[in-house]
Design a protein around this motif. Structure first.
Motif, PDB file in Angstrom:
ATOM      1  N   TYR A   7       0.795  -1.222   0.000  1.00 22.83           N
ATOM      2  CA  TYR A   7       0.000   0.000   0.000  1.00 22.83           C
ATOM      3  C   TYR A   7       0.825   1.268   0.000  1.00 22.83           C
ATOM      4  O   TYR A   7       0.297   2.342  -0.175  1.00 22.83           O
ATOM      5  CB  TYR A   7      -0.955   0.017   1.209  1.00 22.83           C
ATOM      6  CG  TYR A   7      -1.905  -1.133   1.186  1.00 22.83           C
ATOM      7  CD1 TYR A   7      -2.896  -1.207   0.229  1.00 22.83           C
ATOM      8  CD2 TYR A   7      -1.792  -2.166   2.103  1.00 22.83           C
ATOM      9  CE1 TYR A   7      -3.769  -2.268   0.187  1.00 22.83           C
ATOM     10  CE2 TYR A   7      -2.663  -3.238   2.063  1.00 22.83           C
ATOM     11  CZ  TYR A   7      -3.650  -3.286   1.112  1.00 22.83           C
ATOM     12  OH  TYR A   7      -4.507  -4.340   1.070  1.00 22.83           O
ATOM     13  N   THR A  65       2.616  11.478   0.643  1.00 21.14           N
ATOM     14  CA  THR A  65       2.522  10.034   0.847  1.00 21.14           C
ATOM     15  C   THR A  65       1.610   9.441  -0.206  1.00 21.14           C
ATOM     16  O   THR A  65       0.867  10.165  -0.881  1.00 21.14           O
ATOM     17  CB  THR A  65       1.941   9.693   2.243  1.00 21.14           C
ATOM     18  OG1 THR A  65       0.569  10.076   2.272  1.00 21.14           O
ATOM     19  CG2 THR A  65       2.718  10.382   3.359  1.00 21.14           C
ATOM     20  N   LYS A  67      -1.040   7.894   0.254  1.00 19.02           N
ATOM     21  CA  LYS A  67      -2.440   8.088   0.637  1.00 19.02           C
ATOM     22  C   LYS A  67      -2.863   9.553   0.647  1.00 19.02           C
ATOM     23  O   LYS A  67      -4.036   9.857   0.833  1.00 19.02           O
ATOM     24  CB  LYS A  67      -2.693   7.481   2.018  1.00 19.02           C
ATOM     25  CG  LYS A  67      -2.567   5.971   2.034  1.00 19.02           C
ATOM     26  CD  LYS A  67      -2.835   5.430   3.422  1.00 19.02           C
ATOM     27  CE  LYS A  67      -2.664   3.932   3.456  1.00 19.02           C
ATOM     28  NZ  LYS A  67      -2.882   3.410   4.816  1.00 19.02           N
ATOM     29  N   ARG A  70      -6.288  11.407  -1.063  1.00 14.29           N
ATOM     30  CA  ARG A  70      -7.133  10.318  -1.552  1.00 14.29           C
ATOM     31  C   ARG A  70      -8.170   9.991  -0.487  1.00 14.29           C
ATOM     32  O   ARG A  70      -7.903  10.062   0.703  1.00 14.29           O
ATOM     33  CB  ARG A  70      -6.307   9.060  -1.818  1.00 14.29           C
ATOM     34  CG  ARG A  70      -5.517   9.114  -3.096  1.00 14.29           C
ATOM     35  CD  ARG A  70      -4.850   7.776  -3.345  1.00 14.29           C
ATOM     36  NE  ARG A  70      -4.419   7.685  -4.727  1.00 14.29           N
ATOM     37  CZ  ARG A  70      -3.305   7.087  -5.105  1.00 14.29           C
ATOM     38  NH1 ARG A  70      -2.520   6.510  -4.232  1.00 14.29           N
ATOM     39  NH2 ARG A  70      -2.986   7.046  -6.377  1.00 14.29           N
ATOM     40  N   ASP A  71      -9.345   9.607  -0.936  1.00 11.72           N
ATOM     41  CA  ASP A  71     -10.379   9.108  -0.047  1.00 11.72           C
ATOM     42  C   ASP A  71     -10.383   7.591  -0.127  1.00 11.72           C
ATOM     43  O   ASP A  71     -10.174   7.024  -1.205  1.00 11.72           O
ATOM     44  CB  ASP A  71     -11.763   9.629  -0.458  1.00 11.72           C
ATOM     45  CG  ASP A  71     -11.893  11.124  -0.277  1.00 11.72           C
ATOM     46  OD1 ASP A  71     -11.306  11.659   0.690  1.00 11.72           O
ATOM     47  OD2 ASP A  71     -12.569  11.762  -1.104  1.00 11.72           O
ATOM     48  N   ALA A  72     -10.653   6.922   0.995  1.00 11.48           N
ATOM     49  CA  ALA A  72     -10.756   5.470   1.007  1.00 11.48           C
ATOM     50  C   ALA A  72     -12.033   5.060   0.288  1.00 11.48           C
ATOM     51  O   ALA A  72     -13.098   5.640   0.505  1.00 11.48           O
ATOM     52  CB  ALA A  72     -10.758   4.948   2.436  1.00 11.48           C
ATOM     53  N   LEU A 104      -1.780   1.106  -4.403  1.00  6.50           N
ATOM     54  CA  LEU A 104      -2.870   2.091  -4.436  1.00  6.50           C
ATOM     55  C   LEU A 104      -2.889   2.848  -5.756  1.00  6.50           C
ATOM     56  O   LEU A 104      -3.962   3.142  -6.291  1.00  6.50           O
ATOM     57  CB  LEU A 104      -2.736   3.078  -3.275  1.00  6.50           C
ATOM     58  CG  LEU A 104      -3.094   2.551  -1.891  1.00  6.50           C
ATOM     59  CD1 LEU A 104      -2.854   3.624  -0.839  1.00  6.50           C
ATOM     60  CD2 LEU A 104      -4.522   2.079  -1.842  1.00  6.50           C
ATOM     61  N   GLU A 108      -6.030   2.703  -8.368  1.00  8.77           N
ATOM     62  CA  GLU A 108      -6.720   3.919  -8.823  1.00  8.77           C
ATOM     63  C   GLU A 108      -6.612   4.057 -10.333  1.00  8.77           C
ATOM     64  O   GLU A 108      -7.558   4.473 -10.996  1.00  8.77           O
ATOM     65  CB  GLU A 108      -6.179   5.169  -8.133  1.00  8.77           C
ATOM     66  CG  GLU A 108      -6.977   6.402  -8.523  1.00  8.77           C
ATOM     67  CD  GLU A 108      -6.644   7.655  -7.746  1.00  8.77           C
ATOM     68  OE1 GLU A 108      -7.218   8.706  -8.093  1.00  8.77           O
ATOM     69  OE2 GLU A 108      -5.832   7.609  -6.800  1.00  8.77           O
TER      70      GLU A 108
END
Length: 133
Positions: A7, A65, A67, A70-72, A104, A108
């Protein structure tokens, strides 16, 4: 493979900003904007970025980073789909040798590609039985 490998580590080495490609027009014309409007936005971003240079960077270099910004969006997939995604991740890791290809990002990208190619999504759903009622 560790969780960080899959991830992306909390402190990945790529950098901190949003995805400047979020509103890119789709290839099949179903995007939120037209190509002309996207080009106008790109010119505006270029003008604005002269001050800080961050907007000139591609997404993976401009973020803090993996993440960041970004939204989960939990997605449940069957084993065969998970296997295909894993295979794609390995292929892309080989193709982009020297880059840390983050799961990730691959996931995406698969979603974005599906949004650009809605007819492919329709084909898969029809194969699953949609539209037969």
């Amino acid at each position: 493979m560790t969780k960080d490998d899959r991830y992306g580590a909390a402190g990945d080495t790529y950098g901190s900003s949003g995805d400047q490609y979020d509103d890119a027009p789709s290839q099949n014309g179903t995007g939120a904007e037209t190509a002309g409007a996207a080009a106008d936005d790109a010119e505006t971003e270029t003008d604005d970025s002269a001050n800080d240079g961050v907007a000139d960077l591609p997404f993976i270099f401009a973020r803090r980073t993996v993440k960041a910004d970004r939204d989960a969006l939990p997605v449940y997939v069957r084993a065969s789909t998970a296997d295909q995604i894993g295979e794609l991740e390995r292929e892309l890791d080989d193709r982009f040798d020297g880059d840390d290809v983050m799961s990730l990002d691959v996931r995406e990208a698969v979603v974005k590609a599906g949004l650009r190619n809605v007819e492919d999504v329709v084909d898969v759903m029809e194969t699953w039985g949609y539209g037969r009622r």
